[in-house]
Design a protein around this motif. Structure first.
Motif, PDB file in Angstrom:
ATOM      1  N   GLN A 254       0.851  -1.193   0.000  1.00  0.00           N
ATOM      2  CA  GLN A 254       0.000   0.000   0.000  1.00  0.00           C
ATOM      3  C   GLN A 254       0.890   1.248   0.000  1.00  0.00           C
TER       4      GLN A 254
ATOM      5  N   CYS B 295      -3.339   2.280  -3.695  1.00  0.00           N
ATOM      6  CA  CYS B 295      -2.981   3.613  -3.217  1.00  0.00           C
ATOM      7  C   CYS B 295      -4.212   4.490  -3.383  1.00  0.00           C
TER       8      CYS B 295
ATOM      9  N   ILE C  29      -8.619   2.611   1.915  1.00  0.00           N
ATOM     10  CA  ILE C  29      -7.284   2.728   2.532  1.00  0.00           C
ATOM     11  C   ILE C  29      -7.363   2.206   3.965  1.00  0.00           C
TER      12      ILE C  29
END
Lengths: 481, 214
Positions: A41, A137, A160
């Motif tokens: 990530q 991302c 996220i």
């Protein structure tokens, strides 16, 4: 519940998308969705603060902090870094990320550090984006990393937080689209022109719901940097994911990079990675062909990345569009852009030039632009010509080659790395009515500054436009000389 | 996320194709670090005549009278009628936050961009896909002097016009359930933590270079 990496022995040919999907399924859902495991990530300052806050409120911490790389790229200034960030709101955001990364012990590159830069530039150059990974991302241009045969896609802030908390994400199934590009690229025609040409052909929703895999002899012949440009722009065609299968170009690029496996681990990894391509005979839901030999330098003239034509074309006439909604969009775009139907693209005069962004700010891009610029001067018409390297590493390598001198001597400004004028969250932006040749990825209304007018082009086309003060076709110049 | 309840709301028509998330919420407002408070900045470049900045008092800013949401009858709209490829571009979840904070609970279009579609559902905003003919028809109705209202029934997956015309829409079962119950997906995945760990064990053997710390 069965957790399965399917060990199928059947001979059914698979697409690269299927292979990547199947190896990451933690749990299947009956509707075709799956909970996928996420290997990497990337985190920026703009889309993450609310996710970290949510995590903290829930009393959770990151599931695997070693899989996170963070940096501030959207808001950072590109000059006078020693003075810090002047914008107090942006400053809070950047400081929030720094503090969070310190508290949670996350890998983080600070402003001004050599490793800092645009996330989609630094992760590949670190060798952190590896074949066979899932990469997410909070930024739509995460599709860039698909150039390494990684399933990489942009996510929202809730997602996220979900990945931080669980290392997983529930993902809806994607259809596969092969964009097969064959033929030899003409001089001064680049991966950016291929991408714009594709979007012009299929539209900005042409690949919605799909993962695009770029295939064909032209793609095989592209460098990794050019492949990243191609995959970066997949999102502008509506595809959350761009993909390119592994070949020797991929392995050569990765070998020896700081995060890439070494010695015996490299051998094992490379053996596995060589299987990461679509099998011969694999069936795609959709196939699009592009003949590279017929692609000319592309210039966008409107406010959507599908509003594109050849540099030698004229601005189209909305009256030629039969659909009234589309016609209205064209009229509106020309009005916003201050352009009249029938205007030759090469006659469009410019105020600013921007060479940068996650699309086109890698070393090869800067080399190509510098090659055009060498020994010449930016037109007196141009108020500002910016070169913003994609990362601290790109900047230092470019300086080692003397590219900075070529740009500075010509009248360009040589800046510090960041997203910069691609979206104008820092001080680099267009003023109302200003017209810019830009190597970035979006020409939306106000994208580079409210009232600003963006023309998307390749680095060589931008460089040539800076010298002339208007668009020029380098291929014509080439033939003439 | 609050549970999604059946409601009947005013429909505001935004007759533009390819509306991007930069237009829905311009970048300067992405500098804020909160999840709420974006409603005043929704479509900022189109809604106001000046350039807005985070923290501006929007009640004193000059409005663009041409923009649809500035018409008094649409100020309380809860449904946005849109055109093809709504929400394209940037992945910013700030766009759905702004739509939600303005008061929109449902969006109707022929298509939505993938990332935007998912982001809406995470915030209790229901994106509804109808056919081009249905959308054209609704735009015609919305353009008339009589304010168009639609009843949104997620359980039945229907949009109902006051005269009783019913439009059916699709949504996957998992997302529907999350919306209906206002479920937190993170909790659902964490309930499978053992499965995730089993998966990691397997992956550690097949691709050990991805687990350098063991």
């Amino acid at each position: 519940m069965k957790c399965s990496i399917r060990q199928e022995t059947s001979e059914v040919p698979k697409t690269l998308l299927q292979k990547l999907w199947e190896t990451h399924v933690v749990r299947h859902d009956p509707d075709g969705s799956a909970v996928l495991y996420i290997d990497l990530q990337l985190i920026n300052e703009v889309t993450s603060p609310q996710a970290f806050e949510g995590l903290s409120v829930a009393g959770l911490s990151p599931w695997r902090s070693g899989t996170i790389i963070a940096t501030s790229d959207h808001n950072v200034p590109t000059k006078d870094l020693a003075m810090g960030i002047q914008d107090p709101v942006a400053k809070i955001q950047v400081q929030t990320l720094e503090r969070t990364c310190d508290e949670l012990d996350l890998r983080h590159f600070r402003m001004g550090e050599k490793g800092q830069g645009i996330l989609h530039v630094i992760a590949p150059e670190l060798g952190a984006s590896l074949p066979g990974m899932t990469i997410v991302c909070g930024d739509s241009h995460t599709s860039t990393h698909g150039a390494f045969a990684a399933l990489a896609f942009g996510i929202g802030t809730s997602e996220i937080e979900h990945v931080l908390a669980t290392q997983c994400l529930r993902v809806s199934p994607m259809a596969s689209m092969s964009v097969q590009i064959d033929g030899v690229l003409p001089p001064f025609v680049t991966a950016k022109d291929l991408a714009l040409s594709l979007i012009r052909k299929i539209g900005t929703a042409g690949a919605t719901g799909h993962a695009i895999e770029f295939t064909g002899s032209t793609v095989r012949g592209l460098s990794m940097e050019a492949r990243m440009t191609l995959c970066n722009m997949a999102i502008e065609a509506g595809a959350r994911v761009g993909l390119i299968g592994v070949d020797e170009t991929t392995l050569t690029y990765l070998y020896g990079r700081p995060h890439a496996p070494r010695r015996a681990a490299w051998e094992a990894a490379a053996t596995f990675w060589r299987t990461l391509h679509s099998d011969p005979g694999a069936v795609y839901e959709k196939v699009v062909h592009l003949d590279a030999a017929t692609v000319a330098p592309q210039v966008s003239w409107g406010t959507s990345p599908q509003m594109v034509c050849d540099v030698l074309d004229k601005v189209p006439d909305p009256l030629d569009e039969v659909d009234p909604t589309k016609r209205q969009a064209l009229v509106r775009a020309l009005d916003y852009m201050g352009l009249k139907a029938g205007t030759a693209i090469v006659s469009i005069e410019l105020d600013k030039v921007f060479i940068g962004s996650c699309t086109n700010a890698r070393l090869e891009d800067l080399r190509a632009a510098a090659h055009v610029v060498m020994g010449r001067k930016v037109s007196s018409r141009i108020k500002q010509a910016l070169v913003v390297p994609g990362s601290g590493l790109v900047k230092s390598m470019a300086e080692a080659e003397g590219l900075d001198r070529i740009f500075i001597d010509a009248g360009f400004e040589w800046r510090e790395p960041g997203c910069s004028m691609c979206l104008g969250m820092n001080d680099d932006r267009l003023l109302p009515g200003e017209r810019c040749a830009s190597t970035s990825n979006r020409n939306f209304e106000g994208r580079q500054g409210q009232g600003g007018r963006t023309h998307l082009v390749s680095p060589v086309t931008a460089a040539a436009a800076a010298l002339a003060g208007h668009f020029v076709d380098l291929t014509v110049d080439e033939k003439r000389s | 996320m609050k549970a999604f309840k059946q409601f009947c709301g005013v429909v505001a028509p935004l007759d533009r194709i390819n509306v991007d998330t930069d237009a829905i919420l311009p970048k300067q407002f992405m500098k804020l670090i909160s999840k709420y408070g974006y409603g005043d900045y929704l479509f900022d470049n189109w809604r106001y005549q000046d350039e807005g900045q985070p923290g501006d008092d929007c009640s004193i800013r000059p409005l663009n009278p041409q923009f649809v949401l500035n018409q008094p009858r649409f100020r309380s709209a809860e449904i946005l009628l849109c055109r093809d490829n709504f929400g394209c571009g940037s992945s910013r979840e700030h766009a759905p936050w702004a739509l939600r904070d303005f008061g929109f609970k449902a969006l109707i279009s022929t298509s939505f961009a993938d990332i935007f579609y998912g982001n809406c559902l995470k915030n209790g905003v229901l994106p509804i896909v109808l056919t081009e003919d249905e959308i054209d028809h609704l735009f015609t109705l919305a353009a008339s002097d009589v304010t168009l209202r639609l009843e949104v029934n997620l359980a039945a997956q229907t949009l109902v016009q006051s005269q009783g015309v019913v439009h059916h829409f699709e949504i996957d079962a998992f997302r529907k359930n999350c919306l209906m119950l206002g479920l937190n997906e993170i909790g659902l995945t964490l309930a499978q933590a053992d499965t995730v760990r089993l998966y990691e064990d397997m992956r550690r053997t097949t691709e050990p270079w991805l687990f350098p710390d063991g």
